[in-house]
Design a protein around this motif. Structure first.
Motif, mmCIF file in Angstrom:
data_model
loop_
_atom_site.group_PDB
_atom_site.id
_atom_site.type_symbol
_atom_site.label_atom_id
_atom_site.label_comp_id
_atom_site.label_asym_id
_atom_site.label_seq_id
_atom_site.Cartn_x
_atom_site.Cartn_y
_atom_site.Cartn_z
ATOM 1 N N MET A 1 0.961 -1.228 0.329
ATOM 2 C CA MET A 1 0.181 -0.181 0.060
ATOM 3 C C MET A 1 1.126 0.971 0.384
ATOM 4 O O MET A 1 2.112 0.853 1.119
ATOM 5 C CB MET A 1 -0.286 0.249 1.010
ATOM 6 N N LYS A 2 0.328 1.944 -1.133
ATOM 7 C CA LYS A 2 1.689 3.284 -0.811
ATOM 8 C C LYS A 2 1.286 4.675 -0.143
ATOM 9 O O LYS A 2 -0.392 4.526 0.821
ATOM 10 C CB LYS A 2 1.519 4.033 -2.487
ATOM 11 N N ILE A 3 2.090 5.622 0.636
ATOM 12 C CA ILE A 3 1.328 5.950 0.941
ATOM 13 C C ILE A 3 0.139 6.839 0.359
ATOM 14 O O ILE A 3 -0.467 7.213 1.420
ATOM 15 C CB ILE A 3 2.885 7.356 1.602
ATOM 16 N N SER A 4 0.335 7.793 -0.641
ATOM 17 C CA SER A 4 -0.701 8.220 -0.787
ATOM 18 C C SER A 4 -2.429 7.676 -0.558
ATOM 19 O O SER A 4 -2.898 8.201 -0.363
ATOM 20 C CB SER A 4 -0.676 8.352 -2.489
ATOM 21 N N ASP A 5 -2.343 6.490 -0.655
ATOM 22 C CA ASP A 5 -3.785 5.351 -0.272
ATOM 23 C C ASP A 5 -3.883 5.408 1.042
ATOM 24 O O ASP A 5 -4.893 5.935 1.639
ATOM 25 C CB ASP A 5 -3.611 3.589 -0.356
ATOM 26 N N LYS A 6 -3.031 5.534 1.640
ATOM 27 C CA LYS A 6 -2.631 5.641 3.397
ATOM 28 C C LYS A 6 -3.473 6.626 3.988
ATOM 29 O O LYS A 6 -3.925 6.995 4.756
ATOM 30 C CB LYS A 6 -1.943 5.326 4.301
ATOM 31 N N LEU A 7 -2.980 8.122 3.173
ATOM 32 C CA LEU A 7 -3.088 9.129 2.838
ATOM 33 C C LEU A 7 -4.667 9.390 3.322
ATOM 34 O O LEU A 7 -5.741 10.381 4.057
ATOM 35 C CB LEU A 7 -2.644 10.497 3.056
ATOM 36 N N GLU A 8 -5.119 8.988 2.196
ATOM 37 C CA GLU A 8 -6.568 8.848 1.553
ATOM 38 C C GLU A 8 -7.750 8.463 2.759
ATOM 39 O O GLU A 8 -8.188 8.755 3.124
ATOM 40 C CB GLU A 8 -6.744 8.035 0.137
ATOM 41 N N ILE A 9 -7.286 7.368 3.018
ATOM 42 C CA ILE A 9 -7.666 6.405 3.962
ATOM 43 C C ILE A 9 -7.992 7.534 5.786
ATOM 44 O O ILE A 9 -9.000 7.947 6.093
ATOM 45 C CB ILE A 9 -6.612 5.390 4.621
ATOM 46 N N ALA A 10 -6.755 7.709 5.702
ATOM 47 C CA ALA A 10 -6.027 9.125 6.519
ATOM 48 C C ALA A 10 -7.837 9.906 7.139
ATOM 49 O O ALA A 10 -8.718 10.898 7.894
ATOM 50 C CB ALA A 10 -5.263 10.148 7.263
#
Length: 64
Positions: A1-10
């Motif tokens: 999972m990319k960092i941008s995906d995790k930021l979107e989840i956040a």
């Protein structure tokens, strides 16, 4: 999972926290969602800057 995906989840979790708090008055749910979002944002900040908001606040308080 990319960092941008995790930021979107956040982002989604933080938005859900606001909705739960303001619209549904589910305060414990809102707190949990906001805490998870903060953890994800904090990890991102730590990866990109070497420190997170908690560390910055502690340093600022010690300098005061």
């Amino acid at each position: 999972m990319k960092i941008s995906d995790k930021l979107e989840i956040a982002d989604e979790m933080l938005e859900a926290a606001v909705i739960e708090y303001l619209d549904n008055h589910r305060y414990f749910v809102a707190l949990n969602l906001a805490c998870v979002a903060e953890e994800l944002y904090g990890k991102y900040a730590n990866i990109t800057t070497g420190s997170n908001a908690m560390q910055v606040n502690i340093r600022a308080a010690n300098e005061f």
